[in-house]
Design a protein around this motif. Structure first.
Motif, PDB file in Angstrom:
ATOM      1  N   LYS A  65       0.766  -1.252   0.050  1.00  0.00           N
ATOM      2  CA  LYS A  65       0.228  -0.037   0.023  1.00  0.00           C
ATOM      3  C   LYS A  65       0.890   1.213   0.030  1.00  0.00           C
ATOM      4  O   LYS A  65       0.439   2.244  -0.725  1.00  0.00           O
ATOM      5  CB  LYS A  65      -1.098  -0.082   1.274  1.00  0.00           C
ATOM      6  CG  LYS A  65      -1.915  -1.093   1.138  1.00  0.00           C
ATOM      7  CD  LYS A  65      -2.780  -0.994   2.448  1.00  0.00           C
ATOM      8  CE  LYS A  65      -3.969  -2.277   2.334  1.00  0.00           C
ATOM      9  NZ  LYS A  65      -4.076  -2.870   3.397  1.00  0.00           N
ATOM     10  N   VAL A  66       1.717   1.191   0.785  1.00  0.00           N
ATOM     11  CA  VAL A  66       2.930   2.316   0.802  1.00  0.00           C
ATOM     12  C   VAL A  66       3.559   2.384  -0.280  1.00  0.00           C
ATOM     13  O   VAL A  66       4.304   1.414  -0.686  1.00  0.00           O
ATOM     14  CB  VAL A  66       3.596   2.431   2.187  1.00  0.00           C
ATOM     15  CG1 VAL A  66       4.741   3.489   2.239  1.00  0.00           C
ATOM     16  CG2 VAL A  66       2.698   2.627   3.391  1.00  0.00           C
ATOM     17  N   SER A  67       3.694   3.689  -1.178  1.00  0.00           N
ATOM     18  CA  SER A  67       4.713   3.835  -2.104  1.00  0.00           C
ATOM     19  C   SER A  67       5.197   5.102  -2.262  1.00  0.00           C
ATOM     20  O   SER A  67       4.408   6.129  -1.860  1.00  0.00           O
ATOM     21  CB  SER A  67       4.021   3.061  -3.389  1.00  0.00           C
ATOM     22  OG  SER A  67       3.021   3.996  -3.856  1.00  0.00           O
ATOM     23  N   MET A  68       6.241   5.345  -3.062  1.00  0.00           N
ATOM     24  CA  MET A  68       6.518   6.880  -3.150  1.00  0.00           C
ATOM     25  C   MET A  68       7.369   7.030  -4.613  1.00  0.00           C
ATOM     26  O   MET A  68       7.982   5.962  -4.945  1.00  0.00           O
ATOM     27  CB  MET A  68       7.446   7.295  -2.134  1.00  0.00           C
ATOM     28  CG  MET A  68       8.821   6.459  -1.579  1.00  0.00           C
ATOM     29  SD  MET A  68       9.376   6.969  -0.125  1.00  0.00           S
ATOM     30  CE  MET A  68       8.313   5.556   0.809  1.00  0.00           C
ATOM     31  N   ALA A  69       7.065   8.037  -5.084  1.00  0.00           N
ATOM     32  CA  ALA A  69       7.919   8.300  -6.464  1.00  0.00           C
ATOM     33  C   ALA A  69       9.366   8.872  -6.264  1.00  0.00           C
ATOM     34  O   ALA A  69       9.776   8.922  -5.148  1.00  0.00           O
ATOM     35  CB  ALA A  69       7.288   9.306  -7.040  1.00  0.00           C
ATOM     36  N   PRO A  70      10.091   8.494  -7.323  1.00  0.00           N
ATOM     37  CA  PRO A  70      11.613   8.797  -7.034  1.00  0.00           C
ATOM     38  C   PRO A  70      12.078  10.233  -6.684  1.00  0.00           C
ATOM     39  O   PRO A  70      12.911  10.286  -6.006  1.00  0.00           O
ATOM     40  CB  PRO A  70      12.114   8.585  -8.546  1.00  0.00           C
ATOM     41  CG  PRO A  70      11.445   7.572  -9.127  1.00  0.00           C
ATOM     42  CD  PRO A  70       9.996   8.032  -8.598  1.00  0.00           C
ATOM     43  N   ASN A  71      11.111  11.159  -6.682  1.00  0.00           N
ATOM     44  CA  ASN A  71      11.400  12.453  -6.160  1.00  0.00           C
ATOM     45  C   ASN A  71      10.588  12.656  -4.621  1.00  0.00           C
ATOM     46  O   ASN A  71      10.482  13.914  -4.395  1.00  0.00           O
ATOM     47  CB  ASN A  71      10.779  13.529  -7.108  1.00  0.00           C
ATOM     48  CG  ASN A  71       9.291  13.574  -7.422  1.00  0.00           C
ATOM     49  OD1 ASN A  71       8.540  12.776  -6.921  1.00  0.00           O
ATOM     50  ND2 ASN A  71       8.947  14.507  -8.011  1.00  0.00           N
ATOM     51  N   GLU A  72      10.219  11.637  -4.254  1.00  0.00           N
ATOM     52  CA  GLU A  72       9.374  11.663  -2.817  1.00  0.00           C
ATOM     53  C   GLU A  72      10.196  11.005  -1.626  1.00  0.00           C
ATOM     54  O   GLU A  72      10.551   9.749  -2.124  1.00  0.00           O
ATOM     55  CB  GLU A  72       8.022  11.061  -2.926  1.00  0.00           C
ATOM     56  CG  GLU A  72       6.971  12.042  -3.576  1.00  0.00           C
ATOM     57  CD  GLU A  72       5.668  11.112  -3.663  1.00  0.00           C
ATOM     58  OE1 GLU A  72       4.377  11.853  -3.695  1.00  0.00           O
ATOM     59  OE2 GLU A  72       5.704  10.059  -3.590  1.00  0.00           O
ATOM     60  N   GLY A  73      10.145  11.433  -0.570  1.00  0.00           N
ATOM     61  CA  GLY A  73      10.819  10.713   0.711  1.00  0.00           C
ATOM     62  C   GLY A  73      12.380  10.349   0.538  1.00  0.00           C
ATOM     63  O   GLY A  73      13.077  10.381  -0.582  1.00  0.00           O
ATOM     64  N   LEU A  74      12.708   9.664   1.696  1.00  0.00           N
ATOM     65  CA  LEU A  74      14.157   9.147   1.716  1.00  0.00           C
ATOM     66  C   LEU A  74      14.377   7.876   0.834  1.00  0.00           C
ATOM     67  O   LEU A  74      15.366   8.018   0.078  1.00  0.00           O
ATOM     68  CB  LEU A  74      14.516   8.956   3.218  1.00  0.00           C
ATOM     69  CG  LEU A  74      14.596  10.126   3.896  1.00  0.00           C
ATOM     70  CD1 LEU A  74      14.630   9.644   5.574  1.00  0.00           C
ATOM     71  CD2 LEU A  74      15.321  11.241   3.881  1.00  0.00           C
ATOM     72  N   VAL A  75      13.465   7.095   0.730  1.00  0.00           N
ATOM     73  CA  VAL A  75      13.592   6.096  -0.067  1.00  0.00           C
ATOM     74  C   VAL A  75      13.689   6.413  -1.679  1.00  0.00           C
ATOM     75  O   VAL A  75      14.770   5.849  -2.215  1.00  0.00           O
ATOM     76  CB  VAL A  75      12.348   4.906  -0.136  1.00  0.00           C
ATOM     77  CG1 VAL A  75      12.229   3.910  -1.053  1.00  0.00           C
ATOM     78  CG2 VAL A  75      12.493   4.303   1.237  1.00  0.00           C
ATOM     79  N   GLY A  76      12.730   7.324  -1.851  1.00  0.00           N
ATOM     80  CA  GLY A  76      12.810   7.856  -3.383  1.00  0.00           C
ATOM     81  C   GLY A  76      14.320   8.600  -3.597  1.00  0.00           C
ATOM     82  O   GLY A  76      14.822   8.508  -4.617  1.00  0.00           O
ATOM     83  N   LEU A  77      14.904   9.242  -2.666  1.00  0.00           N
ATOM     84  CA  LEU A  77      16.258   9.739  -2.632  1.00  0.00           C
ATOM     85  C   LEU A  77      17.180   8.828  -3.009  1.00  0.00           C
ATOM     86  O   LEU A  77      18.150   8.955  -3.673  1.00  0.00           O
ATOM     87  CB  LEU A  77      16.613  10.839  -1.482  1.00  0.00           C
ATOM     88  CG  LEU A  77      17.637  11.339  -1.526  1.00  0.00           C
ATOM     89  CD1 LEU A  77      17.687  12.561  -2.760  1.00  0.00           C
ATOM     90  CD2 LEU A  77      17.770  12.257  -0.024  1.00  0.00           C
ATOM     91  N   VAL A  78      17.306   7.783  -2.202  1.00  0.00           N
ATOM     92  CA  VAL A  78      18.388   6.687  -2.273  1.00  0.00           C
ATOM     93  C   VAL A  78      18.210   6.142  -3.658  1.00  0.00           C
ATOM     94  O   VAL A  78      19.118   5.916  -4.540  1.00  0.00           O
ATOM     95  CB  VAL A  78      18.141   5.625  -1.284  1.00  0.00           C
ATOM     96  CG1 VAL A  78      18.954   4.350  -1.502  1.00  0.00           C
ATOM     97  CG2 VAL A  78      18.193   6.232   0.107  1.00  0.00           C
ATOM     98  N   GLY A  79      16.853   5.871  -4.235  1.00  0.00           N
ATOM     99  CA  GLY A  79      16.942   5.238  -5.680  1.00  0.00           C
ATOM    100  C   GLY A  79      17.052   6.245  -6.782  1.00  0.00           C
ATOM    101  O   GLY A  79      17.817   5.744  -7.538  1.00  0.00           O
ATOM    102  N   SER A  80      16.710   7.231  -6.626  1.00  0.00           N
ATOM    103  CA  SER A  80      17.057   8.056  -7.633  1.00  0.00           C
ATOM    104  C   SER A  80      18.695   8.715  -7.856  1.00  0.00           C
ATOM    105  O   SER A  80      19.294   9.051  -8.870  1.00  0.00           O
ATOM    106  CB  SER A  80      16.328   9.639  -7.814  1.00  0.00           C
ATOM    107  OG  SER A  80      16.475  10.118  -6.538  1.00  0.00           O
TER     108      SER A  80
END
Length: 759
Positions: A65-80
């Protein structure tokens, strides 16, 4: 750390599906690091969002259910950013995003590492802690290492999912693409038939026996059955292969003899070991020896020995042979294809081959090219055990395999298959015609040979000579160095078959990468080691015998040319020439009346490129070994699937080096030829002709295509094209510009009929 990693990876690899694997990872990493939370977020390619797929420590109901775009949140920051992030107080970071459903407000410190496979970001692995603290370097290193291991597991699970028709969200069938190494050109559309090895040698235990005679008898029967199998398969392939090509099965039969594998197994049985254990010991020892060799052709012999061992073991275990049904348009898939497997498929049904292991130099790839079967080798990411019975496309031009292809992609590739069939039919008429451009420039097309089978193929395709005869082949099939007389008979066969056309014989090119069983060499870095001319100059007795045999073989024919491999400087060349003149003097003293043959140097080491004029002054001709020169210039092992895409003979550095060689040779009034894969690539052949190479030497299969293309162009047009390409600084731009120019001239389809397919 290594021990923990090893255990986690073993456990993960044994997991039944992706969900179970991710569950194991979050649980084990959390335990190992003593953290309170471990979570995995995977990038969903359709929504381009990082979705929480597994967690230990956060609310399990938030999974999916929880998700974030590459420009959102710390997880998005690590991925991008594609790099780890280590924070003492995550909440104070400007990119921090709070999800109430995860209950993560209690966790202060954050460590995240990206999960990357073949340059593609697949997700993010995160650990969190209640108290504020910076994770130390060791912990960061552990998480980064874990995410690197995880990447392959996720890629494999995703691929398996798409192969079986289920994506992460359980959506319908997905098309998937796997990249390997091009083994044999062409395209095929069909159904995958997976051939698993008949028996597994690695799991055979040691066992003592009292009745040695009974074990000997059992092993003798197994040998007999496998012999019969080989003879049967050879007969089955009789219509598809020439006698010389079927000689590969004779090599198998020789390996079963008492002087080879058979005798070694019997010797171990006599010590009280049961037949299966003795067989495992002998086969594994041979395989290990071959696999250590850096020469790709010889390394592939390991798979031949392994295949024989498995067949013998299957009979020893009295297992029935695998019963397979072969549909029309069978694409044979195996972890490691062997020549014998090809013979199992009924005539007319085999359209393509895929091997997870192996390279373009393997026996299978050589046979596939001879039989005209599109082949992809080294498809290391293909979960081969899962593809049985599904629709598949093999693209042997690009080294690509498609599973569950769409109707549109199948239609495009079927058109390619038909076009290729029509093209081959049309090329037959060129056999007797010269290779001459529209403005009257002649380019002799020669062939590379090594096996007797190559002679007939070369003659059928109108070759004008031999640019490279690999003399090491007779040395490789012997149990000892062949005598002068044996070598002479071998060379005489080649020289007579092509007479009066020239035959260029390369002196023995063995060494760390081509160790003979009776002349073993172990080195840390064989490609830069004791090989080629370096060995034969250190062993003049081998060199002199070989040159004498060549000279005697040419008596009355006078079509011999001698080529020296791996020359890196003038001293080696001068020593070689001294020995050749000495051998010539000895042979003439024995009453053999022959003129001194032309002697040439192979330009395959970068150092030779920059001494080309000095070398050319001392010899009669030069020959570029494009495979090795490209490999050395770019520092790329072209048989390693992980870096094979970096091996590119149209790299600007390679083109400029080749131009230097041609200009240097011609400045000294010496002819220069080129042999290797580049010469047999029709588009590259246009460039080589424009550079001024005096002859091109290639695999006989490619000769008609090269001849057809060069006959459609003028030399002046090719030179104009070359001038444009030499100004470019990117291999990709050079490829696309060259292919576009040829397509605009209406000549694109002969280069690569599959080039226009955008999969």
């Amino acid at each position: 750390m290594l021990n923990t990693l090893r255990k986690i990876v073993q456990e993960v690899n044994a997991a039944k599906d992706l969900k179970a694997a991710l569950g194991i990872i979050v649980q084990r990493v959390k335990e190992s690091m003593g953290s309170q939370v471990c979570s995995v977020y995977l990038l969903d390619p359709e929504s381009n969002r990082f979705v929480l797929m597994a967690t230990e420590g956060l609310n399990k109901r938030s999974i999916g259910k929880v998700s974030m775009a590459p420009n959102e949140g710390l997880v998005g920051l690590v991925g991008s950013r594609e790099e780890p992030l280590n924070l003492e107080d995550a909440a104070s970071h400007p990119r921090y995003r709070y999800f109430a459903e995860t209950g993560e407000e209690r966790y202060a410190s954050f460590l995240g590492a990206p999960i990357i496979h073949h340059r593609r970001v697949m997700g993010v692995l995160v650990v969190q802690q209640k108290e504020r603290r910076q994770f130390d370097e060791g912990e960061e290193a552990f998480l980064v290492t874990m995410s690197a291991q995880l990447a392959g597991v996720i890629a494999h699970a995703e691929a398996t999912g798409s192969i079986r028709g289920l994506g992460k969200q359980g959506k319908g069938i997905q098309e998937a693409k796997f990249v390997g190494v091009a083994g044999s050109p062409g395209a095929a559309v069909g159904s995958a038939v997976v051939m698993l090895p008949p028996a597994d040698l690695d799991v055979v235990p040691d066992k003592s026996v009292d009745d040695i005679d009974a074990e000997m008898e059992l092993f003798g029967k197994a040998l007999e059955w496998v012999r019969e199998d080989m003879q049967e398969l050879s007969a089955k392939l009789a219509k598809q292969l020439r006698k010389e090509e079927r000689a590969l099965f004779d090599v198998y039969l020789m390996m079963l003899e008492d002087a080879a594998l058979g005798g070694e197994v019997r010797a171990i049985i006599k010590t009280g070991q049961w037949a299966q254990g003795a067989l495992r010991q002998v086969v594994n020892a041979h395989v290990a020896r071959f696999e250590l060799m850096d020469d790709a052709y010889l390394r592939e012999r390991a798979s031949d020995v392994r295949d024989l061992g498995r067949r013998l073991l299957a009979y020893l275990q009295e297992e029935r042979k695998q019963q397979l049904t072969y549909p029309d348009n069978t694409i044979l898939v195996a972890e490691e294809l062997s020549p014998a497997m090809l013979g199992e498929v009924p005539a007319g049904k085999l359209v393509g081959l895929v091997s997870v292991q192996g390279s373009g130099n393997s026996h299978v790839a050589i046979l596939a090219r001879a039989m005209g079967i599109p082949t992809v080798m080294g498809a290391v990411d293909l979960p081969y055990s899962k593809v049985d019975g599904i629709a598949m496309i093999v693209d042997g031009y690009h080294g690509e395999v498609f599973t569950n292809p769409s109707a549109e992609l199948c239609k495009q590739y079927r058109a390619v298959v038909e076009e290729e069939r029509q093209l081959v039919k049309g090329l037959d008429a060129l056999r007797g015609l010269p290779c001459e451009t529209l403005d009257g420039h002649r380019v002799p097309l020669w062939v590379n040979t090594g096996l007797l089978a190559d002679v007939t193929r070369a003659q059928e395709r109108g070759a004008e000579g031999v640019g490279l005869y690999r003399t090491e082949v007779p040395f490789m099939i012997n149990e000892r160095f062949p005598s002068e007389k044996e070598q002479m008979q071998n060379y005489r066969g080649q020289l007579a078959a092509f007479h009066p056309l020239p035959v260029t014989m390369r002196t023995l090119d063995i060494g760390g990468d081509k160790a003979l069983p009776y002349f073993p060499i172990k080195e840390e870095n064989p490609f830069l080691g004791w090989r080629g001319i370096r060995i034969t100059l250190d062993h003049p007795e081998i060199f002199l015998v070989q040159v004498r045999a060549m000279l005697k073989a040419s008596e009355g024919l006078n079509n011999l040319r001698i080529l020296l491999p791996m020359i890196s400087g003038l001293q080696e060349l001068e020593e070689s020439l001294h020995l050749i003149h000495r051998a010539w003097g000895e042979v003439r003293d024995e009453g053999v009346d022959i003129p001194m043959p032309p002697v040439g140097v192979m330009i395959e080491i970068p150092a030779a490129v920059y001494q080309v004029r000095e070398l050319a002054r001392q010899v009669d001709f030069l020959s570029v070994g494009s495979n090795d020169l490209t490999q050395y210039l770019l520092a790329v092992d072209r048989n390693n699937p992980r870096v094979a895409d970096l091996y590119d003979f149209l790299h600007p550095a390679v083109l400029h080096a080749l131009k230097l060689v041609v200009d240097g040779a011609h400045a000294e009034g010496k002819p220069v030829s080129i042999c290797g894969e580049m010469a047999g690539d029709p588009a590259a052949a246009v460039i080589l002709m424009a550079m001024g190479f005096d002859s091109l030497s290639m695999n006989a299969t490619n000769l008609p295509k090269v001849k057809w293309l060069l006959r459609q162009l003028s030399l002046s047009k090719a030179q104009e094209l070359l001038a444009q390409l030499l100004r470019m600084d990117s291999p990709q731009v050079i490829h696309s510009s060259l292919h576009l120019a040829l397509r605009n001239l209406g000549l694109g389809r002969v280069i690569n009929p599959a080039a226009t397919i955008q999969a």
